[in-house]
Design an enzyme around this catalytic site. Structure first.
Site, PDB file in Angstrom:
ATOM      1  N   GLU A  80       0.858  -1.202   0.000  1.00 41.86           N
ATOM      2  CA  GLU A  80       0.000   0.000   0.000  1.00 41.86           C
ATOM      3  C   GLU A  80       0.886   1.241   0.000  1.00 41.86           C
ATOM      4  OE1 GLU A  80      -3.303  -0.114   2.772  1.00 41.86           O
ATOM      5  OE2 GLU A  80      -3.451   2.070   2.747  1.00 41.86           O
ATOM      6  N   LYS A 259      -7.302  -1.171  11.426  1.00 45.87           N
ATOM      7  CA  LYS A 259      -6.638  -1.436  10.143  1.00 45.87           C
ATOM      8  C   LYS A 259      -5.508  -0.424   9.960  1.00 45.87           C
ATOM      9  CE  LYS A 259      -6.130  -1.464   5.466  1.00 45.87           C
ATOM     10  NZ  LYS A 259      -5.262  -0.558   4.688  1.00 45.87           N
ATOM     11  N   ASP A 275       5.367 -13.970  11.825  1.00 45.35           N
ATOM     12  CA  ASP A 275       4.129 -14.653  11.451  1.00 45.35           C
ATOM     13  C   ASP A 275       2.984 -13.644  11.557  1.00 45.35           C
ATOM     14  OD1 ASP A 275       1.766 -16.108  11.406  1.00 45.35           O
ATOM     15  OD2 ASP A 275       2.630 -17.834  12.451  1.00 45.35           O
ATOM     16  N   HIS A 375      -3.497   9.763  -0.988  1.00 44.56           N
ATOM     17  CA  HIS A 375      -3.487   8.538  -1.790  1.00 44.56           C
ATOM     18  C   HIS A 375      -3.343   8.874  -3.269  1.00 44.56           C
ATOM     19  CE1 HIS A 375      -5.433   5.416   1.107  1.00 44.56           C
ATOM     20  NE2 HIS A 375      -4.307   5.907   1.528  1.00 44.56           N
TER      21      HIS A 375
HETATM   22  C1  MEV Z   1      -6.135   3.144   5.222  1.00 43.90           C
HETATM   23  O1  MEV Z   1      -5.149   2.205   4.830  1.00 43.90           O
HETATM   24  C2  MEV Z   1      -6.193   3.238   6.740  1.00 43.90           C
HETATM   25  C3  MEV Z   1      -7.264   4.188   7.288  1.00 43.90           C
HETATM   26  O2  MEV Z   1      -8.530   3.832   6.763  1.00 43.90           O
HETATM   27  C4  MEV Z   1      -7.241   4.033   8.787  1.00 43.90           C
HETATM   28  C5  MEV Z   1      -8.324   4.822   9.492  1.00 43.90           C
HETATM   29  O3  MEV Z   1      -9.416   5.064   8.928  1.00 43.90           O
HETATM   30  O4  MEV Z   1      -8.103   5.147  10.668  1.00 43.90           O
HETATM   31  C6  MEV Z   1      -6.998   5.604   6.867  1.00 43.90           C
END
Ligand code: MEV
Length: 426
Positions: A80, A259, A275, A375
């Site tokens: 990413e 995430k 792992d 992004h």
């Molecule tokens: C994107 O890879 C991660 C985010 O969605 C995390 C978040 O929303 O806190 C930007």
């Protein structure tokens, strides 16, 4: 197409690719070219089954990290594009608030031996626990290096589980991730446990939950760093605080919040040969430990700073075949300054720090311009490079498209690159 390929396992990687190309009626050599059958494929073939090639990920080194008073360069592997930039940016902000401080729990992993057919579980449990000295000696005999390093079986707990007896073996695994030694202990000790309990072992495996191996990472960003305008800075921090509280009461938001934490954590785990599936299972079990899925970190405005803390279980290792047989992983440890010492606690500290920094950068982007702008800048840069732009040209294309705004696609990037090369305004 029939996916059963007799003898596939016995082919060489090149032979497997040729067979797949033939079955899919692809031009000979096309898949090999796309997969990039490299010279190291023979060593990769020894690590897994039915290997056809290696999957290459960008390996980056994130700057700016200061963890427990020591600067550290952080290897990160991820597909990413924005992950490394985000982590480095979060780390830059946090180093101005004295860097990231961590704590790391003892490296104790637990093995589970579930014993069936025990007629008197309470008495059997006492007998199994009383066998601790012999069980400990058996593990020490089988793992002399671990014993010499001060690790080994530290506790045996027995408790009823339904109509069975669950025997939990707590093993101090020192600088190892611990799966191998704990699984070995479970299988090795099962006969003695059966003899002491009068039952038969059904399950003999570690649990990847490792509540004792919690790593915490905390840091603080001075508000003045967030924006030259003090009012804007305070408002940005207030919004991060509010977004964090939203995750604390909304499980759907907590998933994405986590995430963002895992963006940083996973990339360091991958770069250092850990792992990642075990880490993910443990992290999400911890996030839902009270029955509701919760964020692994929280952020609050405190005085003239924005303070955050992350708590996550991390079973990471710096010794063991999976790492020591891979020069790239050893190099990653060398970059982090732990090739010689092999301190897994330092690795856990840096992994947690990467999680905190990534999370901070994500929340600041959400609270500010949103995440798409960043992004898109990276996306246009990647597209430009794929179209043959030099790094400088790619930066210029990205900057030009960011100023113009709007959707970024290959055609627009191509036209912008072309205009740039001809010295024209876009
Ligand atoms: C994107 O890879 C991660 C985010 O969605 C995390 C978040 O929303 O806190 C930007």
């Amino acid at each position: 197409m029939d996916s059963r390929i007799p003898g596939f396992h016995r082919l060489t990687p090149a032979g497997r690719i040729a067979e797949v190309e033939r079955r899919l009626a692809m031009p000979g050599g096309s898949l090999a070219a796309a997969f990039g059958l490299g010279s190291d494929v023979a060593s990769l073939a020894a690590r897994s089954e039915d290997v056809v090639a290696g999957l290459v990920l960008p390996l980056s080194i994130a700057p700016n990290f200061r963890v427990d008073g020591l600067d550290v360069l952080v290897p990160m592997a991820t597909e990413e594009p924005s992950v490394v930039a985000a982590a480095a940016n979060g780390a830059r902000l946090l180093r101005h608030g004295d860097g990231i401080s961590t704590t790391v729990g003892l490296p104790v992993m637990t093995g589970q031996v579930l014993v069936e057919g025990v007629s008197r579980p309470a008495e059997a449990g006492v007998a199994v626990e009383a066998a601790f000295p012999a069980l400990r000696a058996a593990v020490a005999g089988a793992h002399p290096a671990l014993a010499a390093a001060g690790g080994g079986l530290v506790r045996v707990r027995a408790a009823p589980s339904g109509s069975d007896l669950l025997v939990s073996l707590d093993v101090d695994v020192r600088d190892a991730m611990g799966a191998n030694v704990v699984n070995d202990a479970c299988e090795r000790l099962a006969p003695a446990i059966e003899a002491a309990s009068g039952g038969r072992a059904l399950v003999r495996i570690l649990t990847n939950a490792c509540p004792g191996r919690l790593a915490t990472a905390s840091g603080r960003v001075p508000l003045a760093l967030l924006d030259a305008d003090a009012g804007h800075a305070r408002e940005l921090a207030r919004r991060v605080d509010a977004i964090s509280r939203f995750a604390e009461r909304d499980a759907d938001r907590a998933v994405t919040h986590n995430k963002g934490v895992c963006n940083g954590i996973d990339a360091v785990l991958l770069a250092t040969g850990q792992d990642t599936r075990a880490a993910a299972a443990a992290a999400h079990a911890h996030a839902s430990r009270d029955g509701t899925y919760r964020p692994l970190s929280s952020w609050r405005v405190e005085g003239d700073g924005l303070a955050g803390t992350l708590v996550v279980p991390l079973a990471v290792g710096t010794v063991g075949g999976a790492i020591e047989s891979r020069p790239a992983c050893l190099a990653a440890l060398a970059v982090m300054g732990i090739r010689e010492s092999r301190y897994s606690s330092r690795l856990a500290a840096v992994v947690a720090a990467a999680g905190l920094a990534s999370n901070l950068a994500a929340l600041l982007a959400l609270a500010g311009e949103g995440i798409q702008a960043g992004h898109m800048r990276l996306h246009s840069r990647t597209l430009a490079m794929a179209l043959g732009a030099s790094p400088d040209e790619a930066d210029d294309v990205a900057a030009r498209l960011a100023t113009e705004g709007g959707r970024v696609d290959r055609g627009r990037v191509e036209r912008t690159l072309d205009a740039l090369r001809r010295g024209k305004p876009a």
